[in-house]
Design a protein around this motif. Structure first.
Motif, PDB file in Angstrom:
ATOM      1  N   LYS A  39      53.600  -0.698  20.516  1.00 55.23           N
ATOM      2  CA  LYS A  39      52.799  -1.372  21.537  1.00 55.23           C
ATOM      3  C   LYS A  39      52.002  -2.532  20.929  1.00 55.23           C
ATOM      4  O   LYS A  39      51.893  -3.598  21.551  1.00 55.23           O
ATOM      5  N   ALA A  40      51.468  -2.341  19.750  1.00 53.54           N
ATOM      6  CA  ALA A  40      50.712  -3.422  19.090  1.00 53.54           C
ATOM      7  C   ALA A  40      51.627  -4.605  18.795  1.00 53.54           C
ATOM      8  O   ALA A  40      51.274  -5.756  19.076  1.00 53.54           O
ATOM      9  N   ASN A  41      52.802  -4.319  18.246  1.00 51.45           N
ATOM     10  CA  ASN A  41      53.747  -5.386  17.899  1.00 51.45           C
ATOM     11  C   ASN A  41      54.269  -6.125  19.115  1.00 51.45           C
ATOM     12  O   ASN A  41      54.650  -7.291  19.028  1.00 51.45           O
ATOM     13  N   ASN A  42      54.286  -5.452  20.254  1.00 48.83           N
ATOM     14  CA  ASN A  42      54.816  -6.050  21.486  1.00 48.83           C
ATOM     15  C   ASN A  42      53.721  -6.417  22.485  1.00 48.83           C
ATOM     16  O   ASN A  42      54.015  -6.699  23.645  1.00 48.83           O
ATOM     17  N   HIS A  43      52.480  -6.404  22.010  1.00 44.61           N
ATOM     18  CA  HIS A  43      51.319  -6.803  22.818  1.00 44.61           C
ATOM     19  C   HIS A  43      51.234  -6.018  24.130  1.00 44.61           C
ATOM     20  O   HIS A  43      50.985  -6.584  25.201  1.00 44.61           O
ATOM     21  N   LEU A  44      51.432  -4.716  24.016  1.00 41.99           N
ATOM     22  CA  LEU A  44      51.351  -3.828  25.172  1.00 41.99           C
ATOM     23  C   LEU A  44      50.071  -3.004  25.093  1.00 41.99           C
ATOM     24  O   LEU A  44      49.642  -2.614  24.009  1.00 41.99           O
ATOM     25  N   ALA A  45      49.498  -2.732  26.248  1.00 44.87           N
ATOM     26  CA  ALA A  45      48.298  -1.901  26.297  1.00 44.87           C
ATOM     27  C   ALA A  45      48.662  -0.453  25.986  1.00 44.87           C
ATOM     28  O   ALA A  45      49.769   0.002  26.289  1.00 44.87           O
ATOM     29  N   ILE A  46      47.731   0.257  25.391  1.00 45.48           N
ATOM     30  CA  ILE A  46      47.945   1.687  25.135  1.00 45.48           C
ATOM     31  C   ILE A  46      47.976   2.441  26.451  1.00 45.48           C
ATOM     32  O   ILE A  46      48.843   3.277  26.691  1.00 45.48           O
ATOM     33  N   GLU A  47      47.035   2.148  27.308  1.00 44.88           N
ATOM     34  CA  GLU A  47      46.956   2.854  28.587  1.00 44.88           C
ATOM     35  C   GLU A  47      47.838   2.177  29.627  1.00 44.88           C
ATOM     36  O   GLU A  47      47.733   0.978  29.854  1.00 44.88           O
ATOM     37  N   ASP A  48      48.709   2.977  30.228  1.00 47.18           N
ATOM     38  CA  ASP A  48      49.610   2.513  31.278  1.00 47.18           C
ATOM     39  C   ASP A  48      49.597   3.571  32.379  1.00 47.18           C
ATOM     40  O   ASP A  48      50.398   4.510  32.377  1.00 47.18           O
ATOM     41  N   ILE A  49      48.653   3.428  33.295  1.00 49.61           N
ATOM     42  CA  ILE A  49      48.425   4.435  34.334  1.00 49.61           C
ATOM     43  C   ILE A  49      49.679   4.687  35.172  1.00 49.61           C
ATOM     44  O   ILE A  49      49.997   5.843  35.482  1.00 49.61           O
ATOM     45  N   ALA A  50      50.413   3.632  35.506  1.00 47.54           N
ATOM     46  CA  ALA A  50      51.625   3.809  36.306  1.00 47.54           C
ATOM     47  C   ALA A  50      52.631   4.687  35.565  1.00 47.54           C
ATOM     48  O   ALA A  50      53.222   5.606  36.141  1.00 47.54           O
ATOM     49  N   ARG A  51      52.818   4.422  34.276  1.00 49.29           N
ATOM     50  CA  ARG A  51      53.745   5.222  33.462  1.00 49.29           C
ATOM     51  C   ARG A  51      53.242   6.668  33.341  1.00 49.29           C
ATOM     52  O   ARG A  51      54.019   7.612  33.420  1.00 49.29           O
ATOM     53  N   GLU A  52      51.944   6.829  33.147  1.00 49.01           N
ATOM     54  CA  GLU A  52      51.359   8.163  33.038  1.00 49.01           C
ATOM     55  C   GLU A  52      51.621   8.974  34.303  1.00 49.01           C
ATOM     56  O   GLU A  52      51.984  10.156  34.224  1.00 49.01           O
ATOM     57  N   ASN A  53      51.468   8.351  35.452  1.00 46.21           N
ATOM     58  CA  ASN A  53      51.721   9.047  36.722  1.00 46.21           C
ATOM     59  C   ASN A  53      53.182   9.462  36.856  1.00 46.21           C
ATOM     60  O   ASN A  53      53.490  10.553  37.346  1.00 46.21           O
ATOM     61  N   ILE A  54      54.081   8.601  36.396  1.00 47.47           N
ATOM     62  CA  ILE A  54      55.511   8.922  36.415  1.00 47.47           C
ATOM     63  C   ILE A  54      55.774  10.130  35.531  1.00 47.47           C
ATOM     64  O   ILE A  54      56.485  11.070  35.919  1.00 47.47           O
ATOM     65  N   VAL A  55      55.191  10.125  34.344  1.00 46.86           N
ATOM     66  CA  VAL A  55      55.394  11.223  33.386  1.00 46.86           C
ATOM     67  C   VAL A  55      54.831  12.530  33.942  1.00 46.86           C
ATOM     68  O   VAL A  55      55.490  13.575  33.874  1.00 46.86           O
ATOM     69  N   ILE A  56      53.640  12.481  34.494  1.00 49.29           N
ATOM     70  CA  ILE A  56      53.014  13.689  35.035  1.00 49.29           C
ATOM     71  C   ILE A  56      53.842  14.260  36.186  1.00 49.29           C
ATOM     72  O   ILE A  56      54.090  15.467  36.242  1.00 49.29           O
ATOM     73  N   THR A  57      54.290  13.399  37.080  1.00 53.68           N
ATOM     74  CA  THR A  57      55.100  13.857  38.211  1.00 53.68           C
ATOM     75  C   THR A  57      56.422  14.443  37.737  1.00 53.68           C
ATOM     76  O   THR A  57      56.802  15.551  38.144  1.00 53.68           O
ATOM     77  N   ALA A  58      57.121  13.730  36.866  1.00 58.78           N
ATOM     78  CA  ALA A  58      58.417  14.210  36.375  1.00 58.78           C
ATOM     79  C   ALA A  58      58.262  15.506  35.577  1.00 58.78           C
ATOM     80  O   ALA A  58      59.050  16.450  35.742  1.00 58.78           O
ATOM     81  N   SER A  59      57.239  15.570  34.750  1.00 60.40           N
ATOM     82  CA  SER A  59      57.023  16.754  33.915  1.00 60.40           C
ATOM     83  C   SER A  59      56.646  17.967  34.750  1.00 60.40           C
ATOM     84  O   SER A  59      57.132  19.074  34.507  1.00 60.40           O
ATOM     85  N   SER A  60      55.784  17.774  35.728  1.00 61.90           N
ATOM     86  CA  SER A  60      55.379  18.918  36.551  1.00 61.90           C
ATOM     87  C   SER A  60      56.532  19.377  37.445  1.00 61.90           C
ATOM     88  O   SER A  60      56.701  20.586  37.671  1.00 61.90           O
ATOM     89  N   ASN A  61      57.347  18.451  37.932  1.00 63.13           N
ATOM     90  CA  ASN A  61      58.534  18.836  38.704  1.00 63.13           C
ATOM     91  C   ASN A  61      59.523  19.605  37.840  1.00 63.13           C
ATOM     92  O   ASN A  61      60.093  20.609  38.267  1.00 63.13           O
ATOM     93  N   SER A  62      59.715  19.141  36.619  1.00 56.49           N
ATOM     94  CA  SER A  62      60.606  19.814  35.681  1.00 56.49           C
ATOM     95  C   SER A  62      60.086  21.211  35.349  1.00 56.49           C
ATOM     96  O   SER A  62      60.855  22.177  35.294  1.00 56.49           O
ATOM     97  N   ALA A  63      58.782  21.327  35.149  1.00 62.65           N
ATOM     98  CA  ALA A  63      58.168  22.623  34.845  1.00 62.65           C
ATOM     99  C   ALA A  63      58.339  23.595  36.013  1.00 62.65           C
ATOM    100  O   ALA A  63      58.594  24.780  35.800  1.00 62.65           O
ATOM    101  N   ALA A  64      58.218  23.083  37.230  1.00 70.52           N
ATOM    102  CA  ALA A  64      58.373  23.933  38.415  1.00 70.52           C
ATOM    103  C   ALA A  64      59.794  24.485  38.511  1.00 70.52           C
ATOM    104  O   ALA A  64      59.988  25.623  38.937  1.00 70.52           O
ATOM    105  N   LYS A  65      60.772  23.710  38.083  1.00 70.23           N
ATOM    106  CA  LYS A  65      62.168  24.162  38.145  1.00 70.23           C
ATOM    107  C   LYS A  65      62.441  25.348  37.229  1.00 70.23           C
ATOM    108  O   LYS A  65      63.393  26.089  37.452  1.00 70.23           O
ATOM    109  N   ILE A  66      61.597  25.521  36.202  1.00 72.12           N
ATOM    110  CA  ILE A  66      61.803  26.662  35.297  1.00 72.12           C
ATOM    111  C   ILE A  66      60.769  27.755  35.535  1.00 72.12           C
ATOM    112  O   ILE A  66      60.602  28.652  34.716  1.00 72.12           O
ATOM    113  N   GLY A  67      60.048  27.654  36.669  1.00 70.25           N
ATOM    114  CA  GLY A  67      59.187  28.743  37.084  1.00 70.25           C
ATOM    115  C   GLY A  67      57.708  28.603  36.794  1.00 70.25           C
ATOM    116  O   GLY A  67      56.939  29.517  37.057  1.00 70.25           O
TER     117      GLY A  67
END
Length: 145
Positions: free
Chosen positions: A8-36
């Motif tokens: 991120k530093a080399n590519n001038h990207l911010a550490i915090e990316d709220i949109a990406r975080e929301n995608i990860v949380i949604t995908a991860s929690s959906n995946s977790a639900a599929k395994i109970g």
């Protein structure tokens, strides 16, 4: 996380990316639900993981201000993210296995958990937040017909 921070530093990207975080949380929690796992109880764990990851990145990037590196980070999109997704899936599977086999995480395991997480730039308060979120994870309630 150090590779993520450096990428991120080399590519001038911010550490915090709220949109990406929301995608990860949604995908991860959906995946977790599929395994109970209970989808809502696992969200706090994913949020704690993201917070810890950001803390590591911020601390490492702060060090880069005075300690330059010649290390070339792995690519975020083609290498790191797929590996993180795989790791997250393995963690979910292990948590579900423990809970399904009557092995819940308990407060008396905190010291062992904290000692086992030997990660640069991860503070004890980060570890405690992760542990507290972990012990709150539950299996999905059994639905009666």
């Amino acid at each position: 996380m150090q590779d993520v921070a450096l990428y991120k530093a080399n590519n001038h990207l911010a550490i915090e990316d709220i949109a990406r975080e929301n995608i990860v949380i949604t995908a991860s929690s959906n995946s977790a639900a599929k395994i109970g796992l209970d989808k809502e109880s696992v969200k706090a764990f994913f949020i704690a993981q993201i917070s810890a990851a950001k803390a590591i990145q911020y601390r490492y990037r702060a060090d880069l201000l005075s300690n330059k590196t010649s290390h070339k980070p792995r690519d975020l999109n083609t290498i790191i993210r797929p590996q993180l997704i795989e790791l997250g899936s393995k963690i979910n599977t292990q948590i579900a296995y423990c809970l399904k086999h009557g092995q819940p995480f308990t407060a008396d395991q905190e010291t062992g958990f904290i000692n086992a997480l030997n990660v640069d730039y991860l503070s004890n308060s980060d570890k405690k937040k992760l542990f507290n979120a972990l012990i709150d994870i539950r299996l999905q309630p059994i639905k009666s017909h």
